[in-house]
Design a protein around this motif. Sequence first.
Motif, PDB file in Angstrom:
ATOM      1  N   ALA A 183       0.815  -1.209   0.000  1.00 51.00           N
ATOM      2  CA  ALA A 183       0.000   0.000   0.000  1.00 51.00           C
ATOM      3  C   ALA A 183       0.849   1.259   0.000  1.00 51.00           C
ATOM      4  CB  ALA A 183      -0.937   0.004   1.213  1.00 51.00           C
ATOM      5  N   LEU A 184       2.129   1.137   0.364  1.00 45.22           N
ATOM      6  CA  LEU A 184       2.987   2.319   0.426  1.00 45.22           C
ATOM      7  C   LEU A 184       3.389   2.828  -0.958  1.00 45.22           C
ATOM      8  CD1 LEU A 184       5.429   1.626   3.402  1.00 45.22           C
ATOM      9  CD2 LEU A 184       3.564   3.274   3.278  1.00 45.22           C
ATOM     10  N   THR A 185       3.211   2.034  -1.998  1.00 40.07           N
ATOM     11  CA  THR A 185       3.619   2.466  -3.333  1.00 40.07           C
ATOM     12  C   THR A 185       2.898   3.733  -3.776  1.00 40.07           C
ATOM     13  OG1 THR A 185       4.152   0.190  -3.953  1.00 40.07           O
ATOM     14  CG2 THR A 185       3.841   1.771  -5.739  1.00 40.07           C
ATOM     15  N   PRO A 186       1.552   3.805  -3.718  1.00 40.84           N
ATOM     16  CA  PRO A 186       0.902   5.071  -4.071  1.00 40.84           C
ATOM     17  C   PRO A 186       1.180   6.183  -3.076  1.00 40.84           C
ATOM     18  CG  PRO A 186      -0.710   3.480  -3.258  1.00 40.84           C
ATOM     19  CD  PRO A 186       0.567   2.743  -3.454  1.00 40.84           C
ATOM     20  N   VAL A 187       1.442   5.823  -1.824  1.00 41.13           N
ATOM     21  CA  VAL A 187       1.759   6.848  -0.827  1.00 41.13           C
ATOM     22  C   VAL A 187       3.092   7.511  -1.152  1.00 41.13           C
ATOM     23  CG1 VAL A 187       2.209   7.259   1.620  1.00 41.13           C
ATOM     24  CG2 VAL A 187       0.433   5.650   0.938  1.00 41.13           C
ATOM     25  N   VAL A 188       4.049   6.729  -1.629  1.00 44.76           N
ATOM     26  CA  VAL A 188       5.339   7.279  -2.039  1.00 44.76           C
ATOM     27  C   VAL A 188       5.159   8.284  -3.175  1.00 44.76           C
ATOM     28  CG1 VAL A 188       7.500   6.683  -3.199  1.00 44.76           C
ATOM     29  CG2 VAL A 188       6.749   5.373  -1.227  1.00 44.76           C
ATOM     30  N   THR A 189       4.251   7.976  -4.104  1.00 43.72           N
ATOM     31  CA  THR A 189       3.960   8.908  -5.183  1.00 43.72           C
ATOM     32  C   THR A 189       3.428  10.223  -4.634  1.00 43.72           C
ATOM     33  OG1 THR A 189       3.436   7.057  -6.650  1.00 43.72           O
ATOM     34  CG2 THR A 189       2.645   9.232  -7.304  1.00 43.72           C
ATOM     35  N   LEU A 190       2.523  10.141  -3.672  1.00 45.27           N
ATOM     36  CA  LEU A 190       1.979  11.346  -3.050  1.00 45.27           C
ATOM     37  C   LEU A 190       3.064  12.127  -2.325  1.00 45.27           C
ATOM     38  CD1 LEU A 190      -0.640  12.937  -2.409  1.00 45.27           C
ATOM     39  CD2 LEU A 190      -0.833  11.570  -0.323  1.00 45.27           C
ATOM     40  N   LEU A 191       3.976  11.419  -1.661  1.00 45.97           N
ATOM     41  CA  LEU A 191       5.066  12.075  -0.960  1.00 45.97           C
ATOM     42  C   LEU A 191       5.995  12.784  -1.931  1.00 45.97           C
ATOM     43  CD1 LEU A 191       6.581  12.633   1.672  1.00 45.97           C
ATOM     44  CD2 LEU A 191       7.745  10.430   1.396  1.00 45.97           C
ATOM     45  N   GLY A 192       6.254  12.166  -3.089  1.00 49.21           N
ATOM     46  CA  GLY A 192       7.092  12.810  -4.086  1.00 49.21           C
ATOM     47  C   GLY A 192       6.494  14.108  -4.584  1.00 49.21           C
ATOM     48  N   LEU A 193       5.173  14.163  -4.704  1.00 50.88           N
ATOM     49  CA  LEU A 193       4.515  15.385  -5.145  1.00 50.88           C
ATOM     50  C   LEU A 193       4.563  16.475  -4.079  1.00 50.88           C
ATOM     51  CD1 LEU A 193       1.367  13.869  -6.909  1.00 50.88           C
ATOM     52  CD2 LEU A 193       3.446  14.760  -7.968  1.00 50.88           C
ATOM     53  N   SER A 194       4.885  16.101  -2.846  1.00 47.47           N
ATOM     54  CA  SER A 194       4.994  17.096  -1.772  1.00 47.47           C
ATOM     55  C   SER A 194       6.352  17.775  -1.747  1.00 47.47           C
ATOM     56  CB  SER A 194       4.748  16.425  -0.411  1.00 47.47           C
ATOM     57  OG  SER A 194       3.483  15.804  -0.361  1.00 47.47           O
ATOM     58  N   LEU A 195       7.293  17.305  -2.559  1.00 48.05           N
ATOM     59  CA  LEU A 195       8.641  17.863  -2.572  1.00 48.05           C
ATOM     60  C   LEU A 195       8.672  19.366  -2.847  1.00 48.05           C
ATOM     61  CD1 LEU A 195      11.700  17.366  -2.424  1.00 48.05           C
ATOM     62  CD2 LEU A 195      11.655  16.818  -4.858  1.00 48.05           C
ATOM     63  N   PRO A 196       7.860  19.898  -3.786  1.00 51.41           N
ATOM     64  CA  PRO A 196       7.909  21.353  -4.023  1.00 51.41           C
ATOM     65  C   PRO A 196       7.591  22.180  -2.795  1.00 51.41           C
ATOM     66  CG  PRO A 196       6.756  20.254  -5.808  1.00 51.41           C
ATOM     67  CD  PRO A 196       6.994  19.222  -4.754  1.00 51.41           C
ATOM     68  N   ALA A 197       6.815  21.624  -1.862  1.00 48.44           N
ATOM     69  CA  ALA A 197       6.481  22.375  -0.661  1.00 48.44           C
ATOM     70  C   ALA A 197       7.718  22.694   0.176  1.00 48.44           C
ATOM     71  CB  ALA A 197       5.470  21.604   0.192  1.00 48.44           C
ATOM     72  N   LEU A 198       8.775  21.893   0.030  1.00 46.72           N
ATOM     73  CA  LEU A 198      10.012  22.167   0.766  1.00 46.72           C
ATOM     74  C   LEU A 198      10.646  23.473   0.309  1.00 46.72           C
ATOM     75  CD1 LEU A 198      11.641  18.626   0.918  1.00 46.72           C
ATOM     76  CD2 LEU A 198      10.608  19.899   2.789  1.00 46.72           C
ATOM     77  N   PHE A 199      10.317  23.912  -0.912  1.00 43.33           N
ATOM     78  CA  PHE A 199      10.854  25.182  -1.393  1.00 43.33           C
ATOM     79  C   PHE A 199       9.828  26.298  -1.296  1.00 43.33           C
ATOM     80  CE2 PHE A 199      11.679  28.408  -4.594  1.00 43.33           C
ATOM     81  CZ  PHE A 199      13.000  28.724  -4.325  1.00 43.33           C
ATOM     82  N   SER A 200       8.655  26.061  -1.851  1.00 40.74           N
ATOM     83  CA  SER A 200       7.653  27.129  -1.888  1.00 40.74           C
ATOM     84  C   SER A 200       7.014  27.357  -0.530  1.00 40.74           C
ATOM     85  CB  SER A 200       6.562  26.785  -2.909  1.00 40.74           C
ATOM     86  OG  SER A 200       5.919  25.581  -2.566  1.00 40.74           O
ATOM     87  N   GLY A 201       7.008  26.328   0.322  1.00 37.60           N
ATOM     88  CA  GLY A 201       6.424  26.488   1.639  1.00 37.60           C
ATOM     89  C   GLY A 201       4.906  26.508   1.580  1.00 37.60           C
ATOM     90  N   ALA A 202       4.290  26.542   2.726  1.00 34.74           N
ATOM     91  CA  ALA A 202       2.844  26.701   2.814  1.00 34.74           C
ATOM     92  C   ALA A 202       2.596  28.201   2.844  1.00 34.74           C
ATOM     93  CB  ALA A 202       2.313  26.018   4.059  1.00 34.74           C
ATOM     94  N   VAL A 203       2.254  28.749   1.691  1.00 37.88           N
ATOM     95  CA  VAL A 203       2.259  30.202   1.506  1.00 37.88           C
ATOM     96  C   VAL A 203       1.379  30.906   2.519  1.00 37.88           C
ATOM     97  CG1 VAL A 203       1.710  32.059  -0.106  1.00 37.88           C
ATOM     98  CG2 VAL A 203       2.790  29.974  -0.940  1.00 37.88           C
ATOM     99  N   PHE A 204       0.130  30.467   2.645  1.00 39.11           N
ATOM    100  CA  PHE A 204      -0.792  31.168   3.530  1.00 39.11           C
ATOM    101  C   PHE A 204      -0.421  30.981   4.996  1.00 39.11           C
ATOM    102  CE2 PHE A 204      -3.431  30.522  -0.306  1.00 39.11           C
ATOM    103  CZ  PHE A 204      -3.699  31.843  -0.581  1.00 39.11           C
ATOM    104  N   VAL A 205       0.034  29.796   5.350  1.00 39.20           N
ATOM    105  CA  VAL A 205       0.406  29.547   6.743  1.00 39.20           C
ATOM    106  C   VAL A 205       1.619  30.379   7.124  1.00 39.20           C
ATOM    107  CG1 VAL A 205       1.237  27.793   8.361  1.00 39.20           C
ATOM    108  CG2 VAL A 205      -0.610  27.248   6.768  1.00 39.20           C
TER     109      VAL A 205
END
Length: 323
Positions: A242-264
């Motif tokens: 079940a972790l295979t699709p979760v890894v895909t979701l985690l990879g898509l979260s990588l841009p947040a490490l740069f752009s940040g949570a803008v509103f927060v």
Amino acid sequence: MLARLGHRLLAGLAVVLGVVVLTFLLLHLAPGDPVDILLGPTATVEQVAIQRRAMGLDKALPAQLATWLGRFARGDWGTSIAKGRPVRAVLGDAWPATVRLVGLSLLLSYLIGVIVGAIQAARSRTRTDTLLSITSVTLVAVPGYWLALMLVLVFTYWWRMLPAFGAAGLDSDYLRGGPWLIDRLRHLALPLVTLTLIGIGGAARFVRGAMLETLSQPFITTARAKGLTPRQVVGRHALRNALTPVVTLLGLSLPALFSGAVFVEAVFAWPGVGRVLVEAVQARDYPVVMAATAVTAVLVVAGNMLADLLAAWLDPRVWSHAA
């Protein structure tokens, strides 16, 4: 595998180019002129014309875009209009704060989300599953800025327990050792809790769905027939697949490490890239917005490719079937 990586890379470059062009056009179509904001209402027409010429804004839009793309490809991100500093320095100063905040929130939200989702799947259609489902859906639906404001209201203004703004207190330069660390952790607490709570909901829902789908597969029935306990079935067999699709979701979260949570970051005045981006948009600081958008788009492509590689490592059938 190499052929697929090449195709993904070409598609990724097309995506980055499309995002950059669209951002460039939207910035120039938006109301407001960076020269007017920079010089103020008392500037003369001649001063405005001179400043526009100095910044290259007097050229046609295709020429401006071509010039920016050429410079960005060479590593020259330009100079901030509002701050007069190199864009690389502006974003470089803000990036560590964003990585510290968003990196910790991703780690906590996925770690807790995987545990919560696994518990839900193992206890499907029970009161525990229903309660956790309601909680996770609520966290997904709640706007991040609203949750941030509510936490500020409760923990800062009502209970007066935690500071609401900035990454450190005004006296942080005079603190050492334990008091310095406590001050930093107290300022980190509210924005970290906000981002983590938002992330837990989405991760838990995703893991629950993936786990339920995996638990219905024939190999799970075989594992149960071998006499494995429910914990062994879930931990050894179901969770790994079940972790295979979760890894895909985690990879898509990588841009947040740069752009940040803008509103927060804006709500908590956190000195990260998200806050810098908000200020740049307000000031029509084209070079900062363009550079931040381009780097984020590159990270989206890199995150997708990294997710593919991790998914193939967890389950080699992913790419063997695609090939």
